[in-house]
Design a protein around this motif. Structure first.
Motif, mmCIF file in Angstrom:
data_model
loop_
_atom_site.group_PDB
_atom_site.id
_atom_site.type_symbol
_atom_site.label_atom_id
_atom_site.label_comp_id
_atom_site.label_asym_id
_atom_site.label_seq_id
_atom_site.Cartn_x
_atom_site.Cartn_y
_atom_site.Cartn_z
ATOM 1 N N PRO A 226 0.806 -1.229 0.000
ATOM 2 C CA PRO A 226 0.000 0.000 0.000
ATOM 3 C C PRO A 226 0.835 1.273 0.000
ATOM 4 O O PRO A 226 0.498 2.235 -0.705
ATOM 5 C CB PRO A 226 -0.831 -0.128 1.281
ATOM 6 C CG PRO A 226 -0.935 -1.588 1.519
ATOM 7 C CD PRO A 226 0.371 -2.169 1.060
ATOM 8 N N GLU A 227 1.920 1.306 0.777
ATOM 9 C CA GLU A 227 2.700 2.550 0.829
ATOM 10 C C GLU A 227 3.389 2.843 -0.504
ATOM 11 O O GLU A 227 3.608 4.007 -0.863
ATOM 12 C CB GLU A 227 3.713 2.523 1.977
ATOM 13 C CG GLU A 227 4.724 1.411 1.942
ATOM 14 C CD GLU A 227 4.248 0.143 2.659
ATOM 15 O OE1 GLU A 227 3.019 -0.040 2.809
ATOM 16 O OE2 GLU A 227 5.116 -0.662 3.049
ATOM 17 N N LYS B 72 0.688 4.258 -2.717
ATOM 18 C CA LYS B 72 0.406 5.640 -2.316
ATOM 19 C C LYS B 72 1.414 6.591 -2.973
ATOM 20 O O LYS B 72 1.040 7.654 -3.504
ATOM 21 C CB LYS B 72 0.463 5.761 -0.788
ATOM 22 C CG LYS B 72 0.086 7.119 -0.280
ATOM 23 C CD LYS B 72 0.241 7.189 1.236
ATOM 24 C CE LYS B 72 0.014 8.617 1.719
ATOM 25 N NZ LYS B 72 0.379 8.759 3.137
ATOM 26 N N ILE C 295 -5.899 -3.828 -3.602
ATOM 27 C CA ILE C 295 -5.270 -2.643 -3.007
ATOM 28 C C ILE C 295 -4.903 -1.610 -4.074
ATOM 29 O O ILE C 295 -4.863 -0.417 -3.799
ATOM 30 C CB ILE C 295 -4.041 -2.987 -2.121
ATOM 31 C CG1 ILE C 295 -2.944 -3.686 -2.912
ATOM 32 C CG2 ILE C 295 -4.455 -3.830 -0.924
ATOM 33 C CD1 ILE C 295 -1.655 -3.906 -2.100
ATOM 34 N N MET D 213 -6.752 -0.996 -6.827
ATOM 35 C CA MET D 213 -8.033 -0.301 -7.060
ATOM 36 C C MET D 213 -8.302 0.678 -5.924
ATOM 37 O O MET D 213 -8.763 1.804 -6.141
ATOM 38 C CB MET D 213 -9.181 -1.308 -7.123
ATOM 39 C CG MET D 213 -9.204 -2.184 -8.349
ATOM 40 S SD MET D 213 -9.747 -1.325 -9.828
ATOM 41 C CE MET D 213 -11.526 -1.356 -9.619
ATOM 42 N N ASP D 214 -8.016 0.215 -4.717
ATOM 43 C CA ASP D 214 -8.324 1.020 -3.547
ATOM 44 C C ASP D 214 -7.511 2.307 -3.489
ATOM 45 O O ASP D 214 -7.910 3.271 -2.838
ATOM 46 C CB ASP D 214 -8.061 0.181 -2.295
ATOM 47 C CG ASP D 214 -8.859 0.692 -1.120
ATOM 48 O OD1 ASP D 214 -9.992 1.139 -1.339
ATOM 49 O OD2 ASP D 214 -8.328 0.670 0.003
ATOM 50 N N HIS D 215 -6.373 2.309 -4.159
ATOM 51 C CA HIS D 215 -5.551 3.525 -4.187
ATOM 52 C C HIS D 215 -5.828 4.378 -5.431
ATOM 53 O O HIS D 215 -5.044 5.283 -5.757
ATOM 54 C CB HIS D 215 -4.071 3.157 -4.091
ATOM 55 C CG HIS D 215 -3.647 2.850 -2.675
ATOM 56 N ND1 HIS D 215 -3.878 1.625 -2.089
ATOM 57 C CD2 HIS D 215 -3.066 3.622 -1.734
ATOM 58 C CE1 HIS D 215 -3.428 1.652 -0.837
ATOM 59 N NE2 HIS D 215 -2.932 2.856 -0.600
ATOM 60 N N ARG E 3 -5.652 1.928 -11.709
ATOM 61 C CA ARG E 3 -6.217 0.751 -12.389
ATOM 62 C C ARG E 3 -5.185 -0.368 -12.456
ATOM 63 O O ARG E 3 -4.116 -0.181 -13.023
ATOM 64 C CB ARG E 3 -6.670 1.115 -13.801
ATOM 65 C CG ARG E 3 -8.038 1.758 -13.850
ATOM 66 C CD ARG E 3 -8.649 1.618 -15.224
ATOM 67 N NE ARG E 3 -9.958 2.250 -15.305
ATOM 68 C CZ ARG E 3 -11.108 1.604 -15.120
ATOM 69 N NH1 ARG E 3 -11.115 0.308 -14.852
ATOM 70 N NH2 ARG E 3 -12.260 2.248 -15.217
ATOM 71 N N PHE F 208 -17.644 -2.538 -5.189
ATOM 72 C CA PHE F 208 -16.311 -3.101 -5.106
ATOM 73 C C PHE F 208 -15.460 -2.226 -4.194
ATOM 74 O O PHE F 208 -14.869 -1.245 -4.598
ATOM 75 C CB PHE F 208 -15.687 -3.159 -6.498
ATOM 76 C CG PHE F 208 -14.361 -3.844 -6.515
ATOM 77 C CD1 PHE F 208 -14.291 -5.217 -6.661
ATOM 78 C CD2 PHE F 208 -13.192 -3.127 -6.356
ATOM 79 C CE1 PHE F 208 -13.070 -5.859 -6.658
ATOM 80 C CE2 PHE F 208 -11.979 -3.762 -6.347
ATOM 81 C CZ PHE F 208 -11.909 -5.120 -6.504
ATOM 82 N N TRP G 52 -12.537 -2.457 -1.147
ATOM 83 C CA TRP G 52 -11.609 -3.273 -0.360
ATOM 84 C C TRP G 52 -11.646 -2.789 1.072
ATOM 85 O O TRP G 52 -11.298 -1.668 1.397
ATOM 86 C CB TRP G 52 -10.203 -3.119 -0.946
ATOM 87 C CG TRP G 52 -9.098 -3.786 -0.182
ATOM 88 C CD1 TRP G 52 -7.982 -3.168 0.325
ATOM 89 C CD2 TRP G 52 -8.961 -5.171 0.137
ATOM 90 N NE1 TRP G 52 -7.167 -4.080 0.921
ATOM 91 C CE2 TRP G 52 -7.750 -5.317 0.830
ATOM 92 C CE3 TRP G 52 -9.757 -6.293 -0.083
ATOM 93 C CZ2 TRP G 52 -7.303 -6.553 1.309
ATOM 94 C CZ3 TRP G 52 -9.314 -7.514 0.391
ATOM 95 C CH2 TRP G 52 -8.107 -7.639 1.066
ATOM 96 N N GLU H 174 -5.250 -2.933 4.681
ATOM 97 C CA GLU H 174 -3.979 -2.555 4.097
ATOM 98 C C GLU H 174 -3.956 -1.227 3.366
ATOM 99 O O GLU H 174 -2.970 -0.900 2.742
ATOM 100 C CB GLU H 174 -3.515 -3.646 3.147
ATOM 101 C CG GLU H 174 -3.250 -4.923 3.885
ATOM 102 C CD GLU H 174 -2.442 -5.861 3.039
ATOM 103 O OE1 GLU H 174 -1.236 -5.642 2.958
ATOM 104 O OE2 GLU H 174 -3.020 -6.778 2.463
ATOM 105 N N LYS H 175 -5.000 -0.457 3.440
ATOM 106 C CA LYS H 175 -4.951 0.831 2.753
ATOM 107 C C LYS H 175 -3.973 1.745 3.486
ATOM 108 O O LYS H 175 -4.019 1.874 4.707
ATOM 109 C CB LYS H 175 -6.340 1.467 2.713
ATOM 110 C CG LYS H 175 -6.340 2.740 1.877
ATOM 111 C CD LYS H 175 -7.729 3.290 1.707
ATOM 112 C CE LYS H 175 -7.663 4.545 0.860
ATOM 113 N NZ LYS H 175 -8.955 5.173 0.704
ATOM 114 N N SER H 176 -3.097 2.390 2.719
ATOM 115 C CA SER H 176 -2.126 3.274 3.355
ATOM 116 C C SER H 176 -2.847 4.504 3.876
ATOM 117 O O SER H 176 -3.905 4.886 3.394
ATOM 118 C CB SER H 176 -1.060 3.685 2.346
ATOM 119 O OG SER H 176 -1.662 4.327 1.260
ATOM 120 N N GLU I 209 -3.949 8.093 4.325
ATOM 121 C CA GLU I 209 -4.002 9.215 3.370
ATOM 122 C C GLU I 209 -3.456 10.463 4.034
ATOM 123 O O GLU I 209 -3.557 10.640 5.218
ATOM 124 C CB GLU I 209 -5.446 9.444 2.903
ATOM 125 C CG GLU I 209 -5.983 8.305 2.069
ATOM 126 C CD GLU I 209 -5.177 8.055 0.778
ATOM 127 O OE1 GLU I 209 -4.650 9.033 0.236
ATOM 128 O OE2 GLU I 209 -5.100 6.891 0.355
#
Lengths: 521, 61
Positions: free
Chosen positions: A342-343, A346, A386, A388-390, A393, B51, B53, B57-59, B61
Motif C-alpha cells: 500500500p505505501e 500511495k 489494493i 483499485m483502492d488507491h 487501475r 467493489f 476493499w 492494508e490501505k495506506s 491518506e
C-alpha cells in the motif's frame, strides 16, 4: 563513419505505439561516444502513413541515400519476418556495408539467426551500447575475434560466437535516446493506451526505461540478455552456444538514479510537452525492493513532485479533465503482485500513476508454482484490490495453456474474474526462444512445425493467437475454444466439453457435472 | 430525451434522473473501449460501487 539504423515493422495488426527505445539508445551512443554519423529509418511508424509499396520504396531510397559503413537492424523475436525481409532488400543495395543485427531475436538464437539470415555480418547479443563501439572500430578490418557479446562471420563466412559481454554497471552514464531521430509527431498520434482513463486520453505520450531487469524467474519469460542471465557455454559438439541462468543467481538489477529519470522527463517535457510517460520497465517494484534502502519508488515519487511533474488533478485531488489538467505528467508501468505494498501504491498515486500492469497470469496456485511466478492466487487478488483502492487501475494480465492447465484451473480463474470484476481475454502460453519453456519443450515445438524451427519463429506474435502449444492437456483448437467460453463465462459449455474430453481421454466423468454457482460478489 | 423513444405525445421528462456525472462517463467510455479491444494486454477491472476493499492494508491518506 556513417550508420543507418532501420527499425523493422512489428505487431502490424495494431497501430505502432512505442518508440524504438533500445535502437534510439544505441544510436545515441554511436553518436555521442563513438563519433559516428547516424540516421534512423523507422519502418514501424512509417507503416502508419505509407502504403506497403511506398514503405519498400522509402527503404530503398534511404539505403541508396549515402555510402553507409554500417546498416544496423534488429528487434525482438516477433520482428523476425520483418527483419528478414528488410535484409533481403537491403543487402543487394549496400553490398559493401557491414550488416549488423541486434536485439532479442539475435540474443536468444545467435547461431540460428546467422544461418537463417545470411546477410548478417555481425550479430550483437544483449546490451549493444558498448558493443557498437567495437563494431565501429573493426568495421573495416572485420576482425571481431576479440569483441565480447557478438556472433560474427570469419573469413570463410562461418559463424563464430564470442563470450558474452558483462552488463554495464551504471545506467546513468547513458545518453538520452536519440529522440531527435524519431518521428515523435507520428508517435504522438498513437499516444492513447487503453490501460486507464488518463492513458486513453493522452495526447503526447513518450516511453521511458528507468531500469533493467527483474528478480523473478518465470519460465515463460525472456529478458533479452540485458539482466546478466545470458551465459555462453560449450555444447557437447564443442560449439559455443548461448543459455540463460534460469535460477536467477547471476541476475544484475540496475536502475537509473531518480535524478537521471526526472531530468530526462523534464527534458522531454520541455522539448515535446509530453503529457504521459509509459515506463517500459519489466518490474518497477523489484527495483524498489532491491535499492539499498528499499526506497527507490518513494524517492522517485518525491523528486517527481518536487520537479513539478505531478499532474494538476492529482495535486488538487480531483478527477482528471484533459481540458483543465494540462500541468504535470501522468504515468503507467509494471509491477509484481507479490511485491506491491500500500505505501508503494500511495507514492505511485501521488506521482501520477494511473495504471499498474501485473502479470498475474493465473489465480491457480498449482500453476503459479509450476511457472515460477513467486505469487499465489491470494496475492494476486490482494494486488488487484489494493491497487483499485488507491485509485490506480490494475491491468490483470492472464495467460492460459500452461503445461499443467486443466479444467479446474480454468474454473478457478473464471471464479476469480467474476469475484473481482476482471475483464480479460488471456494470452496463450507461448514458449518464446530464450525462455525456460522454450528449452524445456523444444521437441514439442518442433513436432508442431514439422521440425522447422524457423517457421515457428516466423509465426510468433504477441501470444494472442496460437503458435506452439505446450499444454499437456489441451491442443491449440481446444485452448482457443476454452478461452472463448471463459471470456463469456459460459460455464455450461466448459462442463459439457469436459464430459467429451474425459470420454476421449478414457477418464471417468467429473464428480460434479454442473459447475458450482460462482461465489457471491 | 431519448433519441430512440417514439411516442404520439410529448413525454414529461427530457433528461434521465440517473444522468451520470462526467467522471463516470469517462470511466464508462474507457471500459467500453477496452472491452471493444479486449485481448492480450488490453484487460481491466471493472469499477463498481460495491467493489470496496475493506481490508486493513490501505495506506494512510
Amino acid at each position: 563513419m556513417k550508420i543507418l539504423f532501420i527499425n523493422p515493422s512489428i505487431r502490424e495488426e495494431d497501430n505502432p505505439k512505442h518508440v524504438p527505445y533500445g535502437e534510439a539508445l544505441v544510436a545515441a551512443c554511436s553518436e555521442k561516444w563513438f563519433n559516428a554519423q547516424v540516421a534512423l529509418l523507422d519502418l514501424n511508424i512509417l507503416r502508419s502513413v505509407l502504403k506497403p509499396e511506398q514503405l519498400d520504396e522509402e527503404l530503398r531510397t534511404s539505403l541508396e541515400a549515402d555510402d553507409w559503413d554500417i546498416v544496423a537492424t534488429g528487434g525482438i523475436t516477433t520482428a523476425y519476418s520483418s527483419v528478414k525481409r528488410t535484409l533481403e532488400i537491403a543487402k543487394p543495395l549496400c553490398p559493401d556495408s557491414l550488416f549488423v543485427a541486434g536485439g532479442g531475436l539475435v540474443t536468444s538464437q545467435p547461431l540460428e539467426m546467422m544461418h537463417w539470415l545470411p546477410q548478417i555480418d555481425v550479430g550483437v547479443l544483449g546490451e549493444g551500447e558498448y558493443t557498437i563501439g567495437e563494431v565501429i572500430e573493426h568495421c573495416h578490418d572485420r576482425d571481431f575475434a576479440k569483441t565480447q557479446g557478438v556472433v560474427y562471420r570469419d573469413r570463410d563466412r562461418k559463424p563464430r560466437l564470442n563470450k558474452e559481454r558483462p552488463v554495464m554497471p551504471d545506467l546513468d552514464v547513458l545518453p538520452y535516446p536519440a529522440w531527435d531521430l524519431i518521428h515523435t509527431d507520428l508517435y504522438f498520434r498513437n499516444s492513447s493506451l487503453l490501460l486507464s482513463e488518463e492513458a486513453m486520453l493522452a495526447k503526447r505520450r513518450l516511453d521511458i526505461a528507468a531500469s533493467r531487469g527483474c528478480s523473478f524467474a518465470c519460465k515463460f519469460c525472456y529478458h533479452l540478455g540485458v539482466i546478466g542471465d545470458l551465459k555462453t557455454h560449450y555444447r557437447p559438439d564443442g560449439q559455443l552456444d548461448v543459455g540463460f541462468d534460469n535460477l536467477g543467481v547471476s541476475r544484475t538489477l540496475r536502475w537509473h538514479s531518480v535524478e537521471y529519470i526526472v531530468d530526462m522527463v523534464k527534458y522531454a517535457k520541455s522539448k515535446w510537452d509530453i503529457d504521459f510517460v509509459d515506463f517500459l520497465d519489466e518490474n518497477l517494484v523489484a527495483m524498489h525492493w532491491a535499492s539499498p534502502n528499499r526506497d527507490w519508488l518513494f524517492r522517485l515519487s518525491e523528486a517527481w513532485v518536487d520537479a513539478g511533474l505531478q499532474p494538476k488533478c492529482v495535486r488538487q485531488g480531483v478527477e482528471h479533465d484533459p481540458e483543465k489538467c494540462r500541468e504535470g505528467i501522468h504515468v503507467g508501468g509494471a509491477a509484481h503482485a507479490g511485491l506491491i505494498q500500500p505505501e508503494i501504491l500511495k507514492a505511485m498515486k501521488r506521482m501520477g500513476f494511473t495504471y499498474v500492469t501485473y502479470g498475474l497470469e493465473s489465480f491457480d496456485d498449482r500453476l503459479l508454482k509450476e511457472m515460477g511466478k513467486a505469487a499465489t492466487g491470494a496475492l494476486n487478488e490482494r494486488a488487484v484490490k489494493i491497487t483499485m483502492d488507491h485509485g490506480i487501475r490494475p491491468i490483470p494480465n492472464q495467460i492460459i495453456g500452461f503445461p499443467d492447465e486443466d479444467f479446474e484451473s480454468i474454473r478457478t480463474n473464471m471464479r476469480m474474474w467474476q469475484k473481482l470484476g476482471v475483464v480479460v481475454s488471456p494470452f496463450l502460453c507461448t514458449p518464446y526462444p530464450g525462455s525456460q519453456y522454450y528449452y524445456e519443450y523444444k521437441d514439442k515445438i518442433l513436432d508442431q512445425y514439422d521440425g522447422d524451427l524457423e517457421s515457428f519463429v516466423a509465426d510468433l506474435g504477441d501470444a494472442t493467437k496460437p503458435t506452439a502449444i505446450i499444454s499437456k492437456n489441451f491442443n491449440a483448437i481446444e485452448l482457443v475454444g476454452l478461452r472463448e467460453a471463459m471470456v463469456n463465462f459460459n460455464w455450461r459449455l466448459i462442463d459439457k466439453y469436459e464430459e467429451i474430453w474425459r470420454r476421449n481421454h478414457g477418464l471417468p466423468p467429473r464428480q460434479h457435472t454442473i459447475s458450482p454457482e460462482p461465489p457471491s460478489k | 430525451m431519448s433519441k430512440h423513444l417514439k411516442a404520439n405525445f410529448k413525454v414529461k421528462r427530457k433528461k434521465s434522473s440517473s444522468s451520470k456525472p462526467e467522471k463516470d462517463k469517462v470511466a464508462e467510455k474507457f471500459e467500453r473501449e477496452a472491452l471493444r479491444h479486449l485481448g492480450g494486454s488490453i484487460a481491466f477491472v471493472m469499477k463498481r460501487k460495491e467493489f470496496v476493499w475493506t481490508g486493513e492494508e490501505k495506506s494512510d491518506e
